[in-house]
Scaffold this motif. Structure first.
Motif, PDB file in Angstrom:
ATOM      1  N   ASP A 115       0.844  -1.191   0.000  1.00 47.06           N
ATOM      2  CA  ASP A 115       0.000   0.000   0.000  1.00 47.06           C
ATOM      3  C   ASP A 115       0.884   1.247   0.000  1.00 47.06           C
ATOM      4  O   ASP A 115       1.708   1.427   0.912  1.00 47.06           O
ATOM      5  N   PRO A 116       0.747   2.116  -0.992  1.00 44.12           N
ATOM      6  CA  PRO A 116       1.649   3.265  -1.080  1.00 44.12           C
ATOM      7  C   PRO A 116       1.518   4.226   0.091  1.00 44.12           C
ATOM      8  O   PRO A 116       2.513   4.836   0.508  1.00 44.12           O
ATOM      9  N   GLY A 117       0.324   4.354   0.644  1.00 40.86           N
ATOM     10  CA  GLY A 117       0.165   5.238   1.785  1.00 40.86           C
ATOM     11  C   GLY A 117       0.908   4.747   3.004  1.00 40.86           C
ATOM     12  O   GLY A 117       1.557   5.529   3.718  1.00 40.86           O
ATOM     13  N   GLN A 118       0.847   3.452   3.263  1.00 39.10           N
ATOM     14  CA  GLN A 118       1.531   2.899   4.422  1.00 39.10           C
ATOM     15  C   GLN A 118       3.043   2.984   4.263  1.00 39.10           C
ATOM     16  O   GLN A 118       3.764   3.305   5.214  1.00 39.10           O
ATOM     17  N   GLU A 143       7.696  -7.624  -2.775  1.00 41.61           N
ATOM     18  CA  GLU A 143       7.381  -6.549  -1.840  1.00 41.61           C
ATOM     19  C   GLU A 143       8.650  -6.042  -1.152  1.00 41.61           C
ATOM     20  O   GLU A 143       8.903  -4.829  -1.073  1.00 41.61           O
ATOM     21  N   THR A 144       9.452  -6.980  -0.655  1.00 33.79           N
ATOM     22  CA  THR A 144      10.657  -6.602   0.079  1.00 33.79           C
ATOM     23  C   THR A 144      11.683  -5.939  -0.831  1.00 33.79           C
ATOM     24  O   THR A 144      12.344  -4.962  -0.438  1.00 33.79           O
ATOM     25  N   ASP A 145      11.819  -6.434  -2.034  1.00 37.75           N
ATOM     26  CA  ASP A 145      12.723  -5.807  -2.997  1.00 37.75           C
ATOM     27  C   ASP A 145      12.268  -4.383  -3.305  1.00 37.75           C
ATOM     28  O   ASP A 145      13.101  -3.466  -3.416  1.00 37.75           O
ATOM     29  N   SER A 146      10.966  -4.178  -3.409  1.00 33.65           N
ATOM     30  CA  SER A 146      10.439  -2.829  -3.664  1.00 33.65           C
ATOM     31  C   SER A 146      10.751  -1.897  -2.512  1.00 33.65           C
ATOM     32  O   SER A 146      11.162  -0.742  -2.716  1.00 33.65           O
ATOM     33  N   THR A 494      -0.052   0.041  -8.558  1.00 31.64           N
ATOM     34  CA  THR A 494      -0.205  -0.939  -9.634  1.00 31.64           C
ATOM     35  C   THR A 494       0.143  -2.335  -9.150  1.00 31.64           C
ATOM     36  O   THR A 494      -0.563  -3.315  -9.450  1.00 31.64           O
ATOM     37  N   LEU A 495       1.205  -2.447  -8.374  1.00 31.42           N
ATOM     38  CA  LEU A 495       1.603  -3.738  -7.828  1.00 31.42           C
ATOM     39  C   LEU A 495       0.540  -4.275  -6.877  1.00 31.42           C
ATOM     40  O   LEU A 495       0.170  -5.458  -6.935  1.00 31.42           O
ATOM     41  N   GLN A 496       0.036  -3.411  -6.012  1.00 26.27           N
ATOM     42  CA  GLN A 496      -0.972  -3.828  -5.029  1.00 26.27           C
ATOM     43  C   GLN A 496      -2.222  -4.369  -5.724  1.00 26.27           C
ATOM     44  O   GLN A 496      -2.745  -5.434  -5.355  1.00 26.27           O
ATOM     45  N   LEU A 497      -2.703  -3.661  -6.736  1.00 26.73           N
ATOM     46  CA  LEU A 497      -3.893  -4.119  -7.451  1.00 26.73           C
ATOM     47  C   LEU A 497      -3.607  -5.420  -8.197  1.00 26.73           C
ATOM     48  O   LEU A 497      -4.454  -6.334  -8.219  1.00 26.73           O
ATOM     49  N   ALA A 498      -2.430  -5.535  -8.801  1.00 29.47           N
ATOM     50  CA  ALA A 498      -2.084  -6.760  -9.520  1.00 29.47           C
ATOM     51  C   ALA A 498      -2.067  -7.956  -8.570  1.00 29.47           C
ATOM     52  O   ALA A 498      -2.474  -9.072  -8.947  1.00 29.47           O
ATOM     53  N   GLN A 499      -1.622  -7.750  -7.335  1.00 23.49           N
ATOM     54  CA  GLN A 499      -1.597  -8.846  -6.372  1.00 23.49           C
ATOM     55  C   GLN A 499      -3.016  -9.285  -6.002  1.00 23.49           C
ATOM     56  O   GLN A 499      -3.293 -10.483  -5.901  1.00 23.49           O
ATOM     57  N   ALA A 500      -3.905  -8.324  -5.816  1.00 18.97           N
ATOM     58  CA  ALA A 500      -5.298  -8.662  -5.506  1.00 18.97           C
ATOM     59  C   ALA A 500      -5.950  -9.399  -6.675  1.00 18.97           C
ATOM     60  O   ALA A 500      -6.584 -10.448  -6.499  1.00 18.97           O
ATOM     61  N   LEU A 501      -5.781  -8.847  -7.880  1.00 19.66           N
ATOM     62  CA  LEU A 501      -6.404  -9.460  -9.048  1.00 19.66           C
ATOM     63  C   LEU A 501      -5.805 -10.834  -9.336  1.00 19.66           C
ATOM     64  O   LEU A 501      -6.516 -11.771  -9.720  1.00 19.66           O
TER      65      LEU A 501
END
Length: 538
Positions: A115-118, A143-146, A494-501
């Motif tokens: 989540d970009p806000g967090q 996630e960790t690499d990001s 974009t990453l967060q949504l891709a993970q959900a989808l």
């Protein structure tokens, strides 16, 4: 039984069968063989994996040298004015440190989110005082690499020498080890490669971030050491044997869910750690135990647990609990690890692999490569909520969020479960967790709640590999923050949504109903979501 760690069976309708399984485990010397790292305990199919995954049984001894190394590094950092610890890690790399520091009452900023806000909130802390611990067995965890890339750029932009503020925990010989040494990072701690992530609480993955944050990790190892003779004993009083037998017999009678409530243990967030251990270890081959972590002993799902659930009090027993487990955190870690490995033997599954975890990762990567695939239109929009059902289960006549939720619950089979998965900010959006008890109360189903994407490294294995009787409510939301990932062609949203989808796609391919509610406004969306859940008939 010694009070180092105690397990009390409060009630069970099948005590004779439990006693039989206890006797079988003791007669087979399963506890002592496990302690001796015997890889044959789970059958020929599991032997290869088990042979490289059993070093956790002696970590209370083998991790001792880490204590002085961690203390020395903490003192170095404090002398430089660095006293804020941020942990970038997923699953076993973050859950244990969070429980350890929460129980010790020391601050640790945990990033197990996209989540970009967090992530932006973590970046907004004083970088002059910050050290980033990057924890990953391989370094390939997206996630960790990001997080590492984002913080490295932020340190540099703030005039801080990034290499001096990054500490790495990884397996020896991993790509992350090589890259970290080349980059000149402050310190590289090598964990025991013969320990899987969910059994790694007492390795460098659990101890380094917690110890740097100020937790007494030496005392934690002492607690585990005190419990070690109990769990290694081929005795009917072995607390891990009692747990394993009780769960195995309950599972045989259709009670495949294990409901956890803290009843005053003094341990912070233990259920979240146990959730990954049990779900990822047992949830495969269409079987397994599903942990359900509830808010307390009076929560829905605990006081009204049905025939499909065993209730576990972490702390003193209550009138609703089937089992009570009491003891300090280090002892709890070891007892539950042993119990989980032993119940795997009884259920005839390999507790050390996770064959279904990779499917969602592959789907997410595919969506990142083809962004257009993420741009489907909602079935309908209800105020600030866009509604996206997977194919084949929701009637086109449904036009409100309340109706869609009712339809999702109705799609669950008898004795099924409802999984709520929130791909949101688990700090600022923490109120979303309140929907779990509201849904459980009305759905009359055992209801789990997971923050995405962290649950993908936890219960995600069970959802796809365990009992196929779940229905899934995904919550996603628009973010006001955009945060690019340096060196990657995508941002965190974009990453967060891709993970959900991606996860939703894999679940739908397995025939499970998925309902995604996308909140175009998170605050207004939460209000409407709660209203929809509470609507009469829901």
């Amino acid at each position: 039984m010694s009070q180092v760690i105690s397990v009390e069976i409060v009630r069970t309708p099948n005590q004779e069968q439990v006693d039989t399984v206890i006797g079988d485990l003791v007669r087979d010397s399963a506890p002592s063989k496990l302690t001796a790292a015997d890889p044959t305990l789970w059958g020929p199919a599991a032997e290869s994996e088990a042979s490289i995954r059993l070093a956790w049984t002696t970590l209370h001894e083998t991790s001792r040298p880490l204590v002085a190394e961690i203390t020395a590094l903490r003192e170095e950092l404090l002398a430089e004015g660095v006293d804020r610890v941020v942990l970038a890690g997923m699953g076993g790399s973050s859950l244990a440190p969070e429980v350890i520091t929460g129980t010790a009452g020391v601050p640790l900023v945990v990033l197990d989110t996209t989540d970009p806000g967090q992530v932006a909130d973590a970046l907004a802390g004083d970088l002059e005082r910050t050290v980033l611990v990057v924890s990953s067995k391989s370094g390939g965890t997206v996630e960790t690499d990001s997080h590492r890339r984002i913080f490295e750029e932020a340190f540099t932009a703030a005039g801080v020498d990034a290499a001096s503020r990054i500490v790495v925990v990884t397996d020896p010989g991993s790509p992350l080890e090589a890259a970290s040494r080349e980059a000149g990072y402050r310190r590289v701690f090598l964990a025991d490669p013969h320990v899987g992530g969910r059994y790694s609480a007492l390795t460098a993955f659990g101890l380094v971030p917690a110890g740097l944050a100020g937790a007494d990790v030496g005392a934690l190892l002492d607690e585990a050491a005190a419990a070690a003779p109990l769990v290694a004993a081929d005795s009917p009083d072995n607390p891990a044997v009692v747990l394993a037998a009780t769960f195995a017999v309950a599972h045989a009678h259709g009670a495949e869910k294990v409901v956890f409530a803290d009843t005053g243990s003094g341990i912070s967030g233990f259920g979240d750690w146990a959730e990954q251990l049990i779900a990822e270890s047992t949830g495969k081959d269409g079987t397994g135990l599903l942990p359900v972590v509830v808010e307390g002993p009076g929560a829905p799902g605990f006081v009204d647990a049905g025939s499909d659930a065993t209730t576990v009090a972490i702390g003193p027993a209550t009138g609703s609990s089937t089992l009570s487990v009491q003891g300090p955190l280090g002892a709890q870690f070891l007892v539950w690890e042993y119990a989980t490995a032993l119940v795997g033997r009884v259920l005839e599954i390999n507790p050390f692999d996770q064959p279904d975890v990779e499917a969602a990762k592959k789907a997410a990567r595919s969506l990142l490569d083809s962004p257009a695939a993420s741009s489907a239109s909602p079935a309908f929009t209800d105020g600030p909520i866009e509604v996206y059902p997977s194919e084949g289960w929701l009637s086109p006549d449904v036009k409100t969020v309340a109706e869609a939720i009712r339809a999702l619950v109705a799609a669950a089979p008898a004795h099924g479960y409802l999984s709520v998965q929130a791909y949101l900010d688990r700090v600022d959006d923490s109120s979303f967790a309140l929907v779990r008890p509201e849904l459980a109360r009305r759905a009359h189903l055992q209801t789990t709640f997971g923050w995405g994407p962290r649950f993908l490294h936890s219960t995600g294995q069970y959802h796809k590999g365990g009992h196929q009787n779940g229905v899934f409510l995904q919550l996603t939301g628009a973010s006001e923050t955009q945060l690019d990932v340096p060196g990657r062609p995508y941002d965190l949203s974009t990453l967060q949504l891709a993970q959900a989808l991606g996860d939703g796609q894999v679940l739908a391919e397995r025939g499970r109903p998925v309902l995604r509610l996308h909140l175009t406004d998170r605050v207004a969306g939460l209000a409407q979501l709660v209203e929809a859940i509470q609507e009469d008939g829901s």
